[in-house]
Design an enzyme around this catalytic site. Structure first.
Site, PDB file in Angstrom:
ATOM      1  N   ARG A 161       0.835  -1.203   0.000  1.00 54.79           N
ATOM      2  CA  ARG A 161       0.000   0.000   0.000  1.00 54.79           C
ATOM      3  C   ARG A 161       0.868   1.250   0.000  1.00 54.79           C
ATOM      4  O   ARG A 161       0.595   2.209  -0.669  1.00 54.79           O
ATOM      5  CB  ARG A 161      -0.897  -0.031   1.244  1.00 54.79           C
ATOM      6  N   LYS A 188      -8.100 -15.855   5.806  1.00 53.77           N
ATOM      7  CA  LYS A 188      -9.255 -16.629   6.319  1.00 53.77           C
ATOM      8  C   LYS A 188     -10.560 -15.860   6.192  1.00 53.77           C
ATOM      9  O   LYS A 188     -11.615 -16.446   5.947  1.00 53.77           O
ATOM     10  CB  LYS A 188      -9.023 -17.015   7.777  1.00 53.77           C
ATOM     11  N   GLU A 210      -3.180 -23.102   3.446  1.00 53.68           N
ATOM     12  CA  GLU A 210      -2.797 -23.731   4.724  1.00 53.68           C
ATOM     13  C   GLU A 210      -2.645 -22.702   5.853  1.00 53.68           C
ATOM     14  O   GLU A 210      -3.021 -22.955   7.003  1.00 53.68           O
ATOM     15  CB  GLU A 210      -1.470 -24.475   4.542  1.00 53.68           C
ATOM     16  N   VAL A 222      -5.664 -21.089   8.590  1.00 51.22           N
ATOM     17  CA  VAL A 222      -6.160 -21.630   9.865  1.00 51.22           C
ATOM     18  C   VAL A 222      -4.984 -22.179  10.666  1.00 51.22           C
ATOM     19  O   VAL A 222      -4.218 -23.005  10.176  1.00 51.22           O
ATOM     20  CB  VAL A 222      -7.176 -22.771   9.652  1.00 51.22           C
ATOM     21  N   ILE A 262       0.596 -24.680  11.804  1.00 44.68           N
ATOM     22  CA  ILE A 262       0.221 -26.094  12.022  1.00 44.68           C
ATOM     23  C   ILE A 262      -0.245 -26.727  10.712  1.00 44.68           C
ATOM     24  O   ILE A 262      -1.191 -26.236  10.090  1.00 44.68           O
ATOM     25  CB  ILE A 262      -0.911 -26.214  13.072  1.00 44.68           C
ATOM     26  N   GLY A 321       2.054  -7.569  22.691  1.00 36.08           N
ATOM     27  CA  GLY A 321       1.982  -7.654  21.227  1.00 36.08           C
ATOM     28  C   GLY A 321       1.147  -8.809  20.703  1.00 36.08           C
ATOM     29  O   GLY A 321       1.134  -9.062  19.503  1.00 36.08           O
ATOM     30  N   ASP A 375     -12.545 -13.965  14.145  1.00 31.40           N
ATOM     31  CA  ASP A 375     -11.393 -14.668  13.566  1.00 31.40           C
ATOM     32  C   ASP A 375     -11.575 -16.183  13.705  1.00 31.40           C
ATOM     33  O   ASP A 375     -11.396 -16.930  12.738  1.00 31.40           O
ATOM     34  CB  ASP A 375     -10.120 -14.199  14.294  1.00 31.40           C
ATOM     35  N   LYS A 403     -12.202 -19.274  10.767  1.00 29.21           N
ATOM     36  CA  LYS A 403     -11.408 -20.512  10.718  1.00 29.21           C
ATOM     37  C   LYS A 403     -12.309 -21.736  10.873  1.00 29.21           C
ATOM     38  O   LYS A 403     -12.089 -22.771  10.228  1.00 29.21           O
ATOM     39  CB  LYS A 403     -10.341 -20.473  11.816  1.00 29.21           C
ATOM     40  N   GLY A 452       1.888 -15.281  13.978  1.00 24.79           N
ATOM     41  CA  GLY A 452       3.265 -14.764  13.968  1.00 24.79           C
ATOM     42  C   GLY A 452       3.817 -14.836  12.551  1.00 24.79           C
ATOM     43  O   GLY A 452       3.424 -15.707  11.757  1.00 24.79           O
TER      44      GLY A 452
END
Ligand code: NDP
Ligand code: HSE
Length: 437
Positions: A42, A103, A127, A130, A134, A185, A199, A203, A305
């Site tokens: 942006r 998501k 992947e 969600v 993992i 954070g 959120d 998921k 993260g």
């Protein structure tokens, strides 16, 4: 293999770093080098630190970048519904492969993306959308395709898990724990999407779609956040040998006519300390899958993260790149079962109810009568003096009732009627219970 990277924030910058650091290994695994054709952002002038990338690759013209003939794979780590939807539909229709962590878009309008992928013949992988790092969606869409999944129960939001874990560990209230999460954070400046369950609901929709071969969208998911969870609720859960988690639950069931259905919900719930999800602390995610032949499966790791999420993005980039080089695409969306989504009122669950009642003869009978009228069976009753003081008949008493499984609507109607009784001074807390007690 030429990549258009859309977004270079928390996740995108880690994608760039890993592409640079692992260039040799990635090329060997794919059979061709990965090159960044351009990076859409942006703000061109934003300080991006010492990102190992040619600064002339940055552009604000995302659509122009996607349309370039030399772009094979589009990686979207911008987020939000528009303009991401328009970009990805354009890319997929043009036959490019897409990797996205978005998501919100998949839950809002995954159908538009899947349809565009089918039209263009490229891959759509997501992947990272969600549970971050993992590996979860690939097992659901590939490894478990020979099995029948009955239920998926997960902790899929790191921020709320951090907050609830802190409340459990320190006895803090919601506001105090949120403040700590923000300072460290974990929570964003505007934590609404996390603490109100949006959120996790997005998921949940993605997980349910894959597990049950049915298109499930965000609007199909019953959603409650954690803002109403109090320190008293957490203490009450502890007294029962439980902890409170924000769960996403997607389960097969049947309607009154015996037709197969699915229910998908996100809400805080008490789970016993012995449940596999109870020990998932801090900002970690975990998803518990119950399949007919495989039995229980547990997936655990970092759900958010930059680097963990970039790991999942790059895994997808390798997969779609290999497919392109081999001239194949992965199996398209599997939505053949098309099961109806059951309303929350029909979902089968259990309640833990704390009441402050008058301490006099006949009160228990009156309370039990309300449950009976709504066809809700009581599993356990515990009575003590109000405020946990010394035993003996006083003015008020604390009554804690745990029910057997019943339709959510019947349980909610029971609580409504209890609130209207004179002998019930207050309904101190109502929590769903999952995983047996
Ligand atoms: P950030 O806000 O950190 O980064 C967003 C990036 O998109 C920025 O580089 C921004 O540009 C760019 N951008 C925003 N709007 C536009 C636009 N209109 N045109 C071009 N570029 C634009 O987001 P995250 O990296 O945290 O998240 C990205 C995606 O990954 C989201 O879908 C999120 O849900 C998902 N995700 C994130 C996780 C996380 O832990 N952060 C975990 C799992 C998934 P600029 O840099 O110039 O501001
Ligand atoms: N805000 C999300 C979380 C990020 O707390 O889990 C990962 O999707």
């Amino acid at each position: 293999m030429r990549l258009a990277l859309l977004g270079c924030g928390t996740v995108g910058s880690e994608v760039v770093r890993l592409l640079h650091e692992q260039a040799g290994d990635l090329a060997a695994r794919i059979g061709a080098p990965l090159e960044i054709a351009g990076i859409a952002v942006r703000r061109l002038g934003r300080d991006r630190g010492d990102l190992p990338v040619d600064p002339t690759l940055f552009t604000t013209d995302a659509l122009g970048l996607i349309k370039r003939d030399d772009v094979d794979v589009v990686v979207e780590v911008v987020g939000g519904i528009e303009p991401a939807r328009g970009w990805l539909v354009e890319a997929l229709r043009a036959g490019k492969s897409v990797v996205t962590a978005n998501k919100a878009l998949l839950a809002e309008d995954g159908a538009a993306l899947h349809d565009a992928a089918a039209e263009g013949g490229g891959d759509l992988y997501y992947e990272a959308s969600v549970a971050g790092a993992i590996p979860l969606l690939r097992p659901l869409r590939e490894s478990l395709h020979g099995d029948r999944i009955n239920r998926v129960t997960g902790i899929v939001n790191g921020t709320t898990n951090f907050i609830l874990s802190a409340m459990d560990a320190t006895g803090a209230g919601f506001a105090e724990a949120l403040e700590e999460a923000t300072e460290l954070g974990y929570a964003e400046a505007d934590p609404t999407a996390d603490v109100e369950g949006f959120d996790a609901a997005a998921k949940a929709a993605i997980l349910a779609s894959l597990a049950f071969h049915t298109r499930v969208g965000a609007a199909d998911v019953h959603r409650e956040g954690i803002t109403e969870v109090t320190a008293a609720d957490v203490a009450s859960a502890k007294a029962m040998g439980c902890t409170i988690k924000l769960l996403c639950i997607a389960a097969r069931g049947a309607d009154a006519a015996g037709r197969e259905t699915v229910s998908v919900r996100v809400h805080p719930a008490m789970i016993p300390l012995g449940h596999p999800l109870a020990s998932v602390g801090d900002a970690f995610n975990a998803v518990f899958v119950e399949a007919e032949a495989a039995g229980p499966l547990m997936f655990y790791g970092r759900g958010a993260g930059g680097a963990p999420t970039a790991s999942a993005v790059l895994g997808d980039v390798v997969a779609v790149s290999r497919n392109r080089l081999a001239g194949v695409r992965s199996a398209s969306e599997s939505a053949y079962a098309d099961l109806p989504v059951r309303p929350m009122g029909e979902a089968l669950t259990r309640y833990h109810i704390s009441l402050d009642v008058a301490d006099r003869p006949g009160v228990l009978e009156a309370v039990a009568g309300v449950f009976a009228r709504h066809d809700v069976s009581i599993a356990t009753v515990r009575q003590g003096p109000a405020g946990g003081g010394p035993a003996g008949r006083g003015e008020d008493a604390d009554l804690v009732i745990v029910t057997h499984v019943a339709p959510d609507a019947a349980l909610a109607a029971t609580v409504r009627e209890l609130r209207g009784l004179d002998i019930v001074r207050s309904v101190a807390s109502v929590l769903r219970v999952e995983g047996g007690l």
